[in-house]
Design a protein around this motif. Structure first.
Motif, short mmCIF file in Angstrom:
data_model
loop_
_atom_site.label_atom_id
_atom_site.label_comp_id
_atom_site.label_asym_id
_atom_site.label_seq_id
_atom_site.Cartn_x
_atom_site.Cartn_y
_atom_site.Cartn_z
N VAL A 282 2.60 164.24 26.96
CA VAL A 282 1.48 164.15 27.89
C VAL A 282 0.70 165.46 28.07
CG1 VAL A 282 0.89 163.70 30.30
CG2 VAL A 282 2.62 162.32 29.19
N ARG A 283 -0.62 165.42 27.99
CA ARG A 283 -1.50 166.52 28.38
C ARG A 283 -2.52 165.95 29.36
NH1 ARG A 283 0.53 171.10 27.44
NH2 ARG A 283 -1.48 171.97 28.05
N ARG A 284 -3.10 166.79 30.16
CA ARG A 284 -4.12 166.31 31.10
C ARG A 284 -5.47 166.94 30.78
NH1 ARG A 284 -3.15 163.91 35.84
NH2 ARG A 284 -1.02 163.18 35.99
N SER A 285 -6.52 166.19 30.89
CA SER A 285 -7.86 166.73 30.73
C SER A 285 -8.82 165.87 31.54
CB SER A 285 -8.25 166.72 29.24
OG SER A 285 -9.61 167.06 29.10
N GLY A 286 -9.61 166.53 32.37
CA GLY A 286 -10.58 165.80 33.19
C GLY A 286 -9.94 164.71 34.04
N GLY A 287 -8.71 164.99 34.50
CA GLY A 287 -8.04 164.02 35.38
C GLY A 287 -7.37 162.87 34.63
N ILE A 288 -7.48 162.87 33.30
CA ILE A 288 -6.89 161.77 32.52
C ILE A 288 -5.66 162.29 31.78
CG2 ILE A 288 -7.29 160.19 30.56
CD1 ILE A 288 -8.89 159.42 33.04
N ARG A 289 -4.61 161.48 31.75
CA ARG A 289 -3.42 161.84 30.98
C ARG A 289 -3.61 161.39 29.54
NH1 ARG A 289 1.65 159.45 32.27
NH2 ARG A 289 0.56 157.60 32.97
N TYR A 290 -3.32 162.31 28.63
CA TYR A 290 -3.40 161.99 27.20
C TYR A 290 -2.03 162.17 26.56
CZ TYR A 290 -8.52 162.35 27.23
OH TYR A 290 -9.85 162.15 27.47
N SER A 291 -1.80 161.41 25.51
CA SER A 291 -0.62 161.64 24.70
C SER A 291 -1.11 162.18 23.35
CB SER A 291 0.11 160.31 24.54
OG SER A 291 0.82 160.28 23.39
N GLN A 292 -0.48 163.28 22.87
CA GLN A 292 -0.88 163.88 21.58
C GLN A 292 0.17 163.48 20.54
OE1 GLN A 292 -1.95 168.27 22.33
NE2 GLN A 292 0.00 167.92 23.33
N LYS A 293 -0.27 163.05 19.40
CA LYS A 293 0.69 162.61 18.39
C LYS A 293 0.23 163.07 17.01
CE LYS A 293 1.35 158.48 21.14
NZ LYS A 293 1.18 157.05 21.27
N LEU A 294 1.13 162.98 16.05
CA LEU A 294 0.77 163.27 14.66
C LEU A 294 0.90 161.99 13.85
CD1 LEU A 294 2.55 166.71 14.19
CD2 LEU A 294 0.08 166.30 14.19
N GLY A 295 -0.17 161.65 13.18
CA GLY A 295 -0.15 160.43 12.38
C GLY A 295 -0.33 160.73 10.90
N LEU A 296 -0.04 159.75 10.07
CA LEU A 296 -0.23 159.95 8.62
C LEU A 296 -1.73 159.94 8.32
CD1 LEU A 296 2.51 157.56 7.17
CD2 LEU A 296 2.63 160.04 7.54
N SER A 297 -2.16 160.91 7.51
CA SER A 297 -3.59 160.97 7.18
C SER A 297 -3.95 159.81 6.24
CB SER A 297 -3.92 162.29 6.49
OG SER A 297 -3.34 162.29 5.21
#
Ligand SMILES: Cc1cc2nc3c(=O)[nH]c(=O)nc-3n(C[C@H](O)[C@H](O)[C@H](O)COP(=O)(O)OP(=O)(O)OC[C@H]3O[C@@H](n4cnc5c(N)ncnc54)[C@H](O)[C@@H]3O)c2cc1C
Length: 527
Positions: A282-297
């Protein structure tokens, strides 16, 4: 206005413009499009506001094959449907997910990514998110971008958590006041009725528990009962056609897909904080919670001829408490204490600090303690290849309303296994190259002889059972989500997805429901 089907003797319903069956995300985001319009809409919902009016028992079926959690744990009946359970994670699908990939049989959508993505901003509004929430502008300075990832192999991807994820609760007061949209609660549709020619749906039969039956008439019907129940309703409606409505080519219920999750490797991180900051939940930006992930290109998927996939890092201390905590949270939220077991309540009570930490971690306010030095694991979620043998069928047993229960044959193939393997290899190489730490793959991932299905499970994202196609020989609905061969029957929800990438389904099903709303308005205005 809300109407209670238990009081059927008091109900007199005239024909409406649109009857929407099911009040989950798909049904409600479609109904929302008709608020204050000139069209009359009736939403028919099997459950009510209580969290469980007894109709969840109608979901039970037979599992014939791999365990399939989504059958029971992946859905709930009630106003708002499964939006009462979901995590609120909104994710876009990728462009490549829509393309025909010569290494993925039955892949390719009959509409382009852009045709769907054009509706993502409106879907974001449904969930209280900024219209540009997932177009990359809000996430540019996230720590995942500082890891130095080689984007020819892995790509950074994000999802945003909706602050308004309980759609039923969000819309309840609005619908109570609505003059053109009514909701019939405690009414389970048991059958679709076809007219003489079989080319139109003339009505749907509705039962409230085992009491009397109602028939609802409408110009247009939309089924939005979830990917399992949409297929079931078509299959059980056999009065006119032996194989069920829209099933002349035996395609209804086939291509059942979910997302496949597995923990594939242990990571001994050199700098646990950097890894956690980069690929944490989880990261927060502008009051919104985001999940950061790594996907296959895209490049890697093409080169290795694999499916789409995404990975996150999992920490031990989370695992012990998170699952029981989620079950207890849900039980309290839905006021159905039996949704959690005695052991869940005891685990949470025995570890109050861990529970608080896990909740805080999930909300983005704390680091899991293991992230400060313990071992981490690579958790992968991969797309499931569309497979006609992976399917929903009718069983011989009947539910309490006399409707055949379903039988689920959820089948995985070597494509999913191979994708997991390529992911484990790619992350090993990339984390070694970046000096993030050493990755030790679990034996089963490389062992061809292992019973690998034991190490994976579905993540409650059923889809694909009434897939979209540009021709009736290969799908159940056309590009407007209309059932082939039936003039006035449409389907909403992930059952229409031909393939599902790795993305959590709600954002795309909502975009498609809004698109369907626009189409129906055009159609009705032309009549
Ligand atoms: C624990 C959990 C977490 C999840 N997290 C996420 C997430 O973070 N992001 C994401 O994208 N997805 C997530 N999902 C998946 C997501 O919740 C579902 O895909 C989505 O809610 C399905 O929406 P739907 O409207 O198609 O179906 P449902 O929400 O299941 O709605 C169907 C409705 O139809 C009604 N119904 C069924 N049959 C009948 C009938 N015969 N007559 C009348 N009514 C009927 C049901 O009562 C129900 O209310 C999660 C799922 C679970 C279980």
């Amino acid at each position: 206005m809300f109407i209670d089907a238990f009081r059927s003797e008091e109900i007199s319903l005239s024909e409406v413009d649109i009857c929407i069956v099911g009040s989950g995300v798909a049904g409600l985001s479609l109904a929302r499009e008709f608020l204050d319009s000139k069209y009359t809409v009736l939403v028919v919902e099997s459950g009510d506001f209580s969290g469980d009016n007894g109709t969840n028992a109608l979901n039970a079926g037979i599992i014939d094959g791999l365990p399939y959690r989504a059958l029971i744990n992946g859905r709930t009946r009630g106003f708002g449907g499964t939006s009462e359970l979901w995590g609120g994670q909104c994710t876009r699908m990728n462009k490549l997910d829509f393309e025909q990939r010569d290494w993925v049989p039955f892949s390719g959508w009959p509409i382009t990514y852009d045709e769907v993505a054009g509706f993502y901003p409106r879907a974001a509004e449904v969930f209280g998110l900024r219209r540009d929430v997932l177009d990359g502008t809000c996430t540019q300075d996230f720590p995942i971008n500082e890891l130095g990832i080689d984007h020819t192999t892995l790509q950074t991807v994000y999802s945003a958590f909706s602050p308004k994820r309980f759609l039923g609760r969000e819309l309840r007061a609005i619908l109570e006041q609505s003059s053109n949209i009514s909701v019939l609660l405690n009414g389970t549709v048991t059958e679709l009725l076809q007219d003489e020619s079989g080319s139109r749906i003339s009505g749907v039969s509705v039962r409230a528990s085992n009491r009397s039956e109602l028939t609802i008439r409408a110009k247009t019907f939309v089924l939005s009962c979830g990917a399992i129940e949409n297929a079931r309703l078509l299959l059980v409606s056999r009065r006119k056609e032996e194989k069920g409505v829209g099933n002349r080519r035996d395609l209804v219920g086939r291509f059942l897909q979910d997302h496949v999750i597995a923990t594939v490797a242990e990571i001994d991180a050199k700098e646990p904080r950097t890894l956690y900051r980069g690929v944490c939940l989880v990261r927060r930006s502008g009051g919104i919670r985001y999940s950061q992930k790594l996907g296959l290109s895209d490049d890697l998927q093409k080169k290795n001829r694999v499916l789409n996939g995404v990975a996150t890092i999992e920490y031990d201390d989370n695992n012990v408490i998170v699952e029981p905590l989620v079950r207890v949270y849900r039980a309290l939220r839905t006021k159905n204490l039996r949704q959690a077991g005695l052991r869940d309540y005891m685990t949470v009570m025995a570890h109050p600090m861990a529970a608080i930490r896990a909740a805080a971690t999930n909300l983005g306010y704390a680091l899991p303690s293991a992230a400060l030095g313990g071992s981490a694991r690579l958790s992968c979620v991969v797309e499931q290849a569309p497979n006609p043998d992976s399917r929903i069928l009718l069983s011989d047993s009947l539910d309490s309303l006399g409707v055949p229960r379903i039988k689920v044959q959820w089948i995985l193939t070597d494509s999913e296994r191979n994708t997991l393997r390529v992911m484990a290899e790619t992350f090993t190489e990339e984390f070694n190259r970046l000096g993030i730490g050493s990755v030790s793959r679990f034996d089963w991932i490389d062992d061809d002889g292992s019973d690998w299905g034991k190490n994976v499970c579905d993540i409650l994202h059923a889809s694909g059972t009434t897939r979209m196609s540009d021709n009736p020989g290969s799908g159940v609905v056309n590009t407007n989500c209309k059932v082939f061969d039936v003039e006035n029957l449409y389907l909403a929800g992930s059952s229409v997805f031909p393939t599902s990438g790795y993305a959590n389904p709600v954002f795309t099903m909502t975009a498609l429901a809004i698109r369907l709303g626009d189409h129906l308005k055009l159609n009705l205005s032309a009549e």
